[in-house]
Design a protein around this motif. Structure first.
Motif, PDB file in Angstrom:
ATOM      1  N   ARG A 267     -40.639  19.173  28.821  1.00 29.36           N
ATOM      2  CA  ARG A 267     -40.802  18.857  27.407  1.00 29.36           C
ATOM      3  C   ARG A 267     -41.668  17.598  27.235  1.00 29.36           C
ATOM      4  O   ARG A 267     -41.552  16.637  27.994  1.00 29.36           O
TER       5      ARG A 267
ATOM      6  N   ASN B 218     -46.471  20.064  27.865  1.00 27.75           N
ATOM      7  CA  ASN B 218     -45.434  20.965  27.370  1.00 27.75           C
ATOM      8  C   ASN B 218     -45.404  22.306  28.096  1.00 27.75           C
ATOM      9  O   ASN B 218     -44.984  23.315  27.537  1.00 27.75           O
TER      10      ASN B 218
ATOM     11  N   SER C 154     -42.246  14.436  25.581  1.00 29.99           N
ATOM     12  CA  SER C 154     -41.473  13.470  24.798  1.00 29.99           C
ATOM     13  C   SER C 154     -42.292  12.285  24.304  1.00 29.99           C
ATOM     14  O   SER C 154     -41.836  11.525  23.455  1.00 29.99           O
TER      15      SER C 154
ATOM     16  N   CYS D 117     -40.246  23.566  26.165  1.00 30.76           N
ATOM     17  CA  CYS D 117     -41.538  23.780  26.822  1.00 30.76           C
ATOM     18  C   CYS D 117     -41.710  25.264  27.146  1.00 30.76           C
ATOM     19  O   CYS D 117     -40.780  26.072  26.993  1.00 30.76           O
TER      20      CYS D 117
END
Length: 264
Positions: A27, A23, A29, A46
């Motif tokens: 991002r 992060n 996931s 992030c």
């Protein structure tokens, strides 16, 4: 954070793992531990995304030229005979090749022969730039860490007494009148002391709690008068933020930090 004066709406928390790189730049996931961290139907932002949302500080380009010296050495990159190079971040104003600059404290002057910005030669530089400035006509003994290069028309003030608004952290002993400490400004530190505690006040509202208190407790905010054994180059925080911040250290620990509110 709110106790330090930050507004709740301006504070964001982001979970990251520096060790795993989770992060940080993109991002996360597929990380089960971050299933709770969502932005609607998508993973939460992030760290880099949040950094990009910060409001960029304004560069004080139109102010008087100020460069706090963080390092200096003999010579330079272009026709270095008889020149001294000084590095640092331009706090405000601008400078260009051919300008005359003055060293404070001391008053020695020289002419700018070359400017490097980010290791590239430039004809000029402005507030916010990290630079190496080659000055002809100066001697090594005329510069020191913490000295400030400035325009001869508006030199910075060098003082041994000033008032500051400080936030007290967790000192081993209470801060009282006469409290000795190292005063740090930019890259220089000098021995000094809190000569007088003027008042303590609420950092959020500005309401004065007590005038001329006997001591300052942990976590308090106060206005104090500080004296130093040697002169420091300072500006009021409202005029030049980089040159208006101070720290007080004692026994290897930072006991307080604050801003300059008056020069004497």
């Amino acid at each position: 954070m709110q106790g330090c004066g930050f507004l709740k709406d301006n504070v964001r928390f982001v979970p990251v793992s520096g060790l795993g790189g989770v992060n940080l730049a993109k991002r996360a996931s597929d990380v089960a531990e971050l299933a709770w961290y969502r932005d609607g139907d998508s993973p939460g932002a992030c760290l880099v995304e949040l950094l990009d949302t910060f409001e960029q500080p304004q560069r004080v380009v139109a102010g008087a030229f100020r460069l706090a010296v963080t390092d200096f050495f003999r010579g330079g990159t272009a026709g270095s005979a008889g020149s001294i190079s000084a590095s640092g971040r331009i706090a405000q104003g601008n400078v260009q090749v051919g300008d005359t600059v003055t060293v404070v404290p001391g008053g020695a002057s020289g002419v700018v022969r070359a400017i490097d910005v980010g290791f590239e030669a430039q004809d000029w530089a402005v507030a916010g730039d990290e630079v190496v400035i080659q000055v002809h006509g100066l001697d090594m003994q005329q510069l020191a860490l913490g000295a400030v290069l400035c325009g001869p028309e508006q030199p910075i003030t060098a003082v041994t007494c000033f008032e500051a608004q400080i936030a007290v952290f967790d000192p081993a002993v209470p801060i009282t009148n006469g409290f000795p400490a190292l005063v740090h400004v930019q890259s220089v530190s000098v021995q000094g002391s809190v000569r007088r505690i003027i008042e303590t006040f609420d950092a959020r509202t500005g309401e004065v709690k007590r005038r001329n208190p006997r001591h300052i407790r942990k976590g308090a905010t106060a206005r104090v008068e500080i004296v130093t054994e040697s002169a420091l180059c300072l500006e009021l925080f409202k005029d030049a933020k980089d040159l208006g911040r101070i720290m007080l250290r004692r026994g290897g620990e930072t006991v307080a930090a604050g801003i300059v509110t008056a020069l004497k």
